[in-house]
Scaffold this active site. Structure first.
Site, PDB file in Angstrom:
ATOM      1  N   HIS A 141      34.107  43.380  38.439  1.00 13.19           N
ATOM      2  CA  HIS A 141      35.427  42.735  38.311  1.00 13.19           C
ATOM      3  C   HIS A 141      36.126  42.523  39.648  1.00 13.19           C
ATOM      4  O   HIS A 141      37.213  41.944  39.699  1.00 13.19           O
ATOM      5  CB  HIS A 141      36.320  43.480  37.309  1.00 13.19           C
ATOM      6  CG  HIS A 141      36.919  44.771  37.784  1.00 13.19           C
ATOM      7  ND1 HIS A 141      38.233  44.851  38.196  1.00 13.19           N
ATOM      8  CD2 HIS A 141      36.415  46.016  37.889  1.00 13.19           C
ATOM      9  CE1 HIS A 141      38.499  46.116  38.530  1.00 13.19           C
ATOM     10  NE2 HIS A 141      37.409  46.839  38.349  1.00 13.19           N
TER      11      HIS A 141
ATOM     12  N   SER B 284      31.069  46.886  41.735  1.00 12.46           N
ATOM     13  CA  SER B 284      31.778  46.680  40.474  1.00 12.46           C
ATOM     14  C   SER B 284      32.040  45.195  40.273  1.00 12.46           C
ATOM     15  O   SER B 284      32.569  44.519  41.162  1.00 12.46           O
ATOM     16  CB  SER B 284      33.110  47.435  40.509  1.00 12.46           C
ATOM     17  OG  SER B 284      33.853  47.152  39.352  1.00 12.46           O
TER      18      SER B 284
ATOM     19  N   THR C 195      23.595  52.107  25.045  1.00 15.11           N
ATOM     20  CA  THR C 195      23.104  50.732  24.898  1.00 15.11           C
ATOM     21  C   THR C 195      23.718  49.843  25.967  1.00 15.11           C
ATOM     22  O   THR C 195      24.926  49.900  26.213  1.00 15.11           O
ATOM     23  CB  THR C 195      23.461  50.201  23.488  1.00 15.11           C
ATOM     24  OG1 THR C 195      22.874  51.094  22.542  1.00 15.11           O
ATOM     25  CG2 THR C 195      22.937  48.797  23.270  1.00 15.11           C
TER      26      THR C 195
ATOM     27  N   GLY D  13      32.582  50.660  39.101  1.00 13.58           N
ATOM     28  CA  GLY D  13      32.521  51.270  40.425  1.00 13.58           C
ATOM     29  C   GLY D  13      32.760  52.770  40.376  1.00 13.58           C
ATOM     30  O   GLY D  13      32.096  53.540  41.088  1.00 13.58           O
ATOM     31  N   SER D  14      33.698  53.209  39.544  1.00 17.05           N
ATOM     32  CA  SER D  14      34.029  54.637  39.492  1.00 17.05           C
ATOM     33  C   SER D  14      32.819  55.452  39.047  1.00 17.05           C
ATOM     34  O   SER D  14      32.486  56.470  39.663  1.00 17.05           O
ATOM     35  CB  SER D  14      35.191  54.886  38.527  1.00 17.05           C
ATOM     36  OG  SER D  14      36.330  54.179  38.957  1.00 17.05           O
TER      37      SER D  14
ATOM     38  N   GLN E 246      34.628  46.931  47.328  1.00 19.09           N
ATOM     39  CA  GLN E 246      35.434  45.838  47.907  1.00 19.09           C
ATOM     40  C   GLN E 246      34.581  44.875  48.735  1.00 19.09           C
ATOM     41  O   GLN E 246      35.022  43.772  49.045  1.00 19.09           O
ATOM     42  CB  GLN E 246      36.558  46.414  48.777  1.00 19.09           C
ATOM     43  CG  GLN E 246      37.668  47.106  47.997  1.00 19.09           C
ATOM     44  CD  GLN E 246      38.508  46.158  47.150  1.00 19.09           C
ATOM     45  OE1 GLN E 246      38.629  44.960  47.460  1.00 19.09           O
ATOM     46  NE2 GLN E 246      39.080  46.664  46.081  1.00 19.09           N
TER      47      GLN E 246
ATOM     48  N   CYS F 244      56.299  54.574  43.000  1.00 19.51           N
ATOM     49  CA  CYS F 244      57.473  55.411  42.816  1.00 19.51           C
ATOM     50  C   CYS F 244      57.597  55.723  41.331  1.00 19.51           C
ATOM     51  O   CYS F 244      58.018  54.883  40.552  1.00 19.51           O
ATOM     52  CB  CYS F 244      58.710  54.680  43.303  1.00 19.51           C
ATOM     53  SG  CYS F 244      60.150  55.721  43.371  1.00 19.51           S
TER      54      CYS F 244
ATOM     55  N   ASN G 226      40.052  49.524  50.137  1.00 19.92           N
ATOM     56  CA  ASN G 226      40.688  48.703  49.099  1.00 19.92           C
ATOM     57  C   ASN G 226      42.170  48.448  49.354  1.00 19.92           C
ATOM     58  O   ASN G 226      42.726  47.508  48.812  1.00 19.92           O
ATOM     59  CB  ASN G 226      40.489  49.327  47.713  1.00 19.92           C
ATOM     60  CG  ASN G 226      40.796  50.799  47.690  1.00 19.92           C
ATOM     61  OD1 ASN G 226      40.150  51.583  48.396  1.00 19.92           O
ATOM     62  ND2 ASN G 226      41.769  51.187  46.919  1.00 19.92           N
TER      63      ASN G 226
HETATM   64  C1  LIG Z   1      38.111  49.104  42.255  1.00 15.01           C
HETATM   65  C2  LIG Z   1      37.450  50.096  43.099  1.00 15.01           C
HETATM   66  C3  LIG Z   1      36.706  51.150  42.543  1.00 15.01           C
HETATM   67  C4  LIG Z   1      36.625  51.381  41.056  1.00 15.01           C
HETATM   68  O1  LIG Z   1      35.867  50.401  40.401  1.00 15.01           O
HETATM   69  P1  LIG Z   1      36.015  50.259  38.801  1.00 15.01           P
HETATM   70  O2  LIG Z   1      34.941  49.295  38.427  1.00 15.01           O
HETATM   71  O3  LIG Z   1      37.382  49.744  38.545  1.00 15.01           O
HETATM   72  O4  LIG Z   1      35.776  51.617  38.224  1.00 15.01           O
HETATM   73  C5  LIG Z   1      36.067  52.019  43.396  1.00 15.01           C
HETATM   74  N1  LIG Z   1      36.139  51.875  44.726  1.00 15.01           N
HETATM   75  C6  LIG Z   1      36.835  50.882  45.303  1.00 15.01           C
HETATM   76  C7  LIG Z   1      36.854  50.754  46.792  1.00 15.01           C
HETATM   77  C8  LIG Z   1      37.527  49.958  44.517  1.00 15.01           C
HETATM   78  O5  LIG Z   1      38.218  48.990  45.089  1.00 15.01           O
END
Ligand SMILES: *Cc1c(COP(=O)(O)O)cnc(C)c1O
Length: 396
Positions: free
Chosen positions: A200, A198, A236, A69-70, A178, A323, A150
């Site tokens: 995961h 993403s 790849t 996602g990033s 999300q 924290c 998120n």
């Molecule tokens: C988890 C998340 C990401 C990042 O995704 P990754 O696959 O962990 O890099 C980006 N945006 C939101 C809203 C997320 O919850």
């Protein structure tokens, strides 16, 4: 162990793992190789690309695999900025409660001379289409607003925002990490130009994601290299992960209605239970939120202490505030919705999936109630509050 942190990551389903194994054991050729063994890998990812496109109303040619996602967020935003800059458009609209993959990319663009306008988020955690409409200018290059948050799970009016952007001829990106697999997505009907997902976050593997880019949107490379992904992302392909992502998304979309009706029941039970704890507040709109998301503030409680005690009781949860070495880093999301006092105390995010049970939810309610009561009982500041010496309690 009770796992209630599905917004952080999800467990891969057995079906997903089974779908990936052949691409580690047997079909491990390089998709770029010309011999038929490599072509088997290539054909497999083509099939996966079509399946993923089908789940969000896109065409296969509009899907680009990324490392997650990033990376998809980075590529979407930087690409839209470059397109805008060519036309002398350097104004970008976003919100204060985006994921850091978006906010930090915008920070970078700001240093390069772009003007970043972050919309205020209403206390209920929702941006209105009018806010977007009013913010759009002649020189607006991009609107980037997340589909669902998120931390507090609130769902944004994506179709309405998409319609406004399309009418104004402004590129619209949404971080749907999300939302994918949890809420219906139709990039065409919702007028979305760029969208990040993403794997995961929907029971797929980590380290794989996808960027949807509407036909005609010219992407800028984040990773330079070979000609993979039509020249837009070198490297790849992670074939097993791509196959896992397709299986996971197909499964999530096929079972969405059933999963969500189960989750809505669990969520209500959890919210009702936690609401009974004195001085507690639900963060974000009670209805327009992800079916598995619950996020609470408990007055006088520091988020990290709560998490550590819950961990002792075998519960995996998350907090908006971290924290670290004595300095409190308040959640930018809770700040964005105007939580002043409470954020200082931290919040508790519990995110459920369809594998959670009503019995687990009951255990969570009891455990949170016990920990909150205990932490308040040992807090001298809380005693001051009770006798009226203090308005609210700040952590030390
Ligand atoms: C988890 C998340 C990401 C990042 O995704 P990754 O696959 O962990 O890099 C980006 N945006 C939101 C809203 C997320 O919850």
């Amino acid at each position: 162990m009770i796992y209630a942190d599905n917004a952080a990551t999800t467990q891969m389903s057995e079906k997903v793992i089974k779908a990936m194994l052949p691409y580690m054991e047997k079909i491990w050729g390089n998709p770029s190789s010309l011999y038929s063994f490599g072509q088997e890998s290539k054909d497999s990812i083509s099939f996966a690309r079509e399946q993923i496109a089908g789940c969000i109303g896109a065409t296969a040619a509009e899907i680009y695999f990324t490392s997650g996602g990033s990376e998809a967020d980075n590529q979407a935003i930087i690409s839209a900025a470059k397109i805008g800059a060519k036309k002398n458009k350097r104004h970008i609209i976003s919100t204060a409660f985006e994921h850091h993959a978006v906010l930090h990319t915008l920070d970078k663009l700001k240093r390069e001379g772009f003007e970043i306008e972050l919309l205020d988020v209403h206390e209920n955690g929702i941006i209105t289409p009018e806010q977007v409409k009013n913010a759009i200018r002649e020189d607006t290059a991009l609107v980037t607003i997340m589909y669902a948050n998120n931390e507090i799970g609130t769902i944004q009016p994506i179709a309405e925002i998409g319609e406004i952007c399309r009418a104004a001829k402004v590129i619209f990106h949404t971080d749907a990490v999300q939302a994918a697999g949890h809420l219906p997505i139709d990039v065409k009907a919702q007028n979305i130009d760029l969208l990040s997902i993403s794997a995961h976050k929907f029971h797929g593997p980590k380290g794989i994601g996808a960027l949807y880019a509407r036909k005609g949107i010219q992407l800028v490379n984040i990773i330079e290299g070979g000609a993979q992904e039509r020249g837009k992302r070198g490297g790849t392909e992670n074939v097993p992960a791509i196959m896992g992502m397709a299986t996971a998304l197909l499964d999530a979309c096929a079972n969405m209605a059933e999963n969500n009706s189960k989750l809505l029941e669990l969520r209500q039970k959890l919210i009702d239970g936690l609401n009974k704890i004195p001085h507690s507040t639900l963060n974000g709109d009670a209805e327009k939120r992800l079916p598995g998301n619950v996020n609470f503030c408990f007055e006088g409680i520091e988020g990290e202490a709560l998490l550590l005690h819950l961990d002792d009781k075998g519960i995996c949860a998350s907090s908006g505030s971290a924290c670290t070495s004595g300095s409190l880093d308040p959640s930018h999301v809770l700040l964005a919705i105007g939580r002043q006092h409470e954020i200082a105390h931290g919040s508790l995010r519990l995110t459920l999936c369809e594998n959670n049970t009503a019995a687990e939810v009951e255990k969570i309610i009891v455990a949170v109630g016990e920990v909150v009561e205990y932490l308040r009982s040992i807090s001298p500041l809380w005693k001051d509050k009770l006798i009226g010496k203090r308005e609210f309690v700040l952590p030390e």
